[in-house]
Design an enzyme around this catalytic site. Sequence first.
Site, PDB file in Angstrom:
ATOM      1  CG  HIS A  67      -4.262  -3.775   2.479  1.00 48.86           C
ATOM      2  ND1 HIS A  67      -3.369  -3.401   3.451  1.00 48.86           N
ATOM      3  CD2 HIS A  67      -4.671  -2.636   1.864  1.00 48.86           C
ATOM      4  CE1 HIS A  67      -3.263  -2.075   3.447  1.00 48.86           C
ATOM      5  NE2 HIS A  67      -4.042  -1.590   2.493  1.00 48.86           N
ATOM      6  CB  CYS A 107      -0.999  -0.036   1.149  1.00 50.35           C
ATOM      7  SG  CYS A 107      -2.401   1.043   0.834  1.00 50.35           S
ATOM      8  CD  GLU A 121      -2.721  -6.492   5.100  1.00 47.55           C
ATOM      9  OE1 GLU A 121      -2.049  -6.723   4.079  1.00 47.55           O
ATOM     10  OE2 GLU A 121      -3.358  -5.430   5.270  1.00 47.55           O
TER      11      GLU A 121
END
Lengths: 368, 548
Positions: A342, A256, A344
């Site tokens: 993202h 990001c 994660e």
Amino acid sequence: MPNQQQPAILLLADGTVFHGKSFGKIGIAGGEICFNTGMTGYQEVFTDPSYFGQMLIMNSVHVGNYGVKAEDTESDSVKIKGVICRSLEAKYSRPMADGSLQDYLESNNIVGISGVDTRALVIHVRHKGAMNCVISSETQEIEELKALLTKVPDMNGLDLAKEVSTKEEYTYGDPNAPIRIAVMDYGIKRNILKCMSDRGAYMKVYPAKTPVSKLREFNPNGYFISNGPGDPSSMPYAIESVKEILKEKKPLFGICLGHQLLALANGIPTFKMHNGHRGLNHPVKNLITGRSEISTQNHGFGIDADGVKKNPNVEITHLNLNDESVEGIRLKDTPAFSVQYHPEATPGPHDSRYLFDDFIKLIKENMN
Amino acid sequence: MPKDNSIKSVLIIGSGPIIIGQACEFDYSGTQAARSLREEGIKVTLINSNPATIMTDPLMSDKVYLLPLTPESIEKILQENDIDAVLPTMGGQTALNLAKEIEEQGIWEKYNVRLIGVDIKAIDKAEDRDLFRNWLIELGVPVAPAMIANSFLEGKEAAQKIGFPLVIRPSFTLGGTGGGFVHNKEELDSKLTYGLQASPIHEVLVEQAVLGWKEYELELLRDSADNVAIICSIENFDPMGVHTGDSITVAPTMTLSDTAFQLMRNTAIEVMRDLGNFSGGCNVQFALNPETEEIIIIEINPRVSRSSALASKATGYPIAKIAAKLAIGYNLDELKNQITHTTSAYFEPALDYVIVKIPRWNFDKFKGADDTLGLQMKSVGEVMAIGRSFNEAIQKACQSLENKALGLGIYSEKEYKAEELIEYIKIPKWDRIFKIKEALMRGVTVKTICQATRIDKWFINQLNDLCIFERNIAQYTIDTLPIELLKEAKKEGFGDAQLAKVLQGKCTEDQVYEKRKAAGITRVYKMVDTCSAEFEAKTPYFYSTFEG
């Protein structure tokens, strides 16, 4: 629902007004408005440091249904500035929850407004683009709120990462793990650390303005540049850090904001998007494998595709299938790569977790 | 992979006569598939034995055969036409079974016809209870503990090991015949005997009943490059124990945390990828233990299912249309979102409204039928409502049922006592939702209702809020009712006729209508656009609501 009956008001920078009822803390809050289309994971979103300073619209109707739970957080506190919803729910049903969203927002001093025609609001923001706003459950005086609105800083040119970065260094994971990663924290989400720790990494996390020489003392096998809020082009210190790290030619992974900083360190400009990507359903195509993935996204800035094409040392690895924006890049002369979205997740799909495997593999290859 | 240009002519198999459990959903999917293939310049031939369908309209296909769904009919079609491929996933289990039978007879091969959108081995895996269980266990996916029993004694032993409540599922019977719940020792002997006798091979599966667990469904699409997307998540209002087709269902899921949802998503994707080599739609059903949030898989349908039709209408994502395109070779990331026309078809729809589906039963036409809901589907149709909140949607759905309740109202002629109502709602029946409302209106607590029904507390709390609101309204007459409250009532989904009944004094539907019209409280129309307003929609559809 003690204070749900109090009227609340939302005022946008262009003068548009929406009415609703108070939720969370009674008060006034201001920031840049944005919307998230995700249908699960509100607590993870609210505690994501990348949302720091944002006034967040949740497009999904009912928010708060399953309460809050300490494990479902991405940092130690709520990071959004305010929340705007159709139906914020004080009553919840999850047996494993610790408490209600109402109490949680109140104890975190977050002002919310419920009962807003969020669909009309989102369409408005979609047309007009991101702008500042205030919500108030304290005063209904428009002129007073307009005066407060002028004091809300413009997101463009704002360095917020230093606000949410850790103040002290800390370590994460098993000290005896075979891999050591130095993490530059600009507002890292907890689950990023967990994803790397689960894959055998021991990490040391550093405050935003730590000199790279300090990171080197940890003898890292690789570097991680974290996500975070604000305008990456207003972080010259961070761009310099990435440039400095790249000189070492050790594996580097950015997510990001980290992706944007890697671009800037390679002369690729970033820009403020019309209203950003925020949700759990954005399609990304991996140009290397040909496979696609559904991703979690949260960004208001992007990197310039033409800029990437002009740099012969940088290659586009991932593209957004909706608007063809750049979702991933890698360098040719250094084992460095980054993604705009993202992997994660939390909240969101786990389709992109393989990127952590790729990073660990890259580190292992470069250790020999 | 782009479109396979060797497919120039496709046969679609319909689902035949309308029966309980297999109704017009498959007319919807067959019609969508026919249109979708013809859009690609493919010649579509259709077989269905039911002429009372849209799909058999001459405009839908290039050639229609109104013939019995038998291998003979299919062979006749193959003789008369140059068919390249057959798409059997649009006509429910009937079409799949027929395609499988013909495959076993070698007829497809004889006429050089390819089966598309399906993998025969996948059907076997999903349909055969024993194969299904063993496969999931091998994959490491949790299923309910169960044992096979071939005798009364073995059955008793199994019951002892598994514990009550449990389910007896006889092998090789149709539509769950001979199966049922066993709540205690007393019921075991008779139900076990009955189950064993019902099975042609004298075999039953004794399975732990996860009664009270929450039930969910995911609708997936998968392409030949193994890209998978969850098109819709559906939560059953009724907990486990009621057939999904007989449950009130809600989309998107209302009470799932992201952790629990992602566990389901990951599991669904894993099983779909492992199930076999096919591209198209798939439906996976889960049960979730609300206390521990562990999940088990209940069922998988590797085809366009009854729920796919609901999921399509709920999200705006045309599952059958896209599934047909995937069957002829396209990948999801090569197709466009059919509503926005600008964004990708490879995405997961985001909803900024709530969908409620309520089944419609016709017990009055089946005199003597047991109206208790259980493992076997009994509803003959369903209504689906869209609202800007759960309460608005459930009220709209209840209004569409066209009964005397006028929305989620009370219509029993008899005055029930609170205790009677609590007892009544313990057993799922067609009118349970109305009896829950009645009990709440009588002051029965949310906790008591939840204990009696095992329905998630969030839903009952919402209904209770509705009751509190209704009691507030009931203090007023049409003349004294404040405009703000009237506006709020319309947002909560109250119909004009329903309000007329709730308000004090004599008042007609027309009077309510006139009052709100004079106050400018009228319907607005909001879009079903697949993306929660994130992108501009080119061909959306609309629902009415009273917001804004």
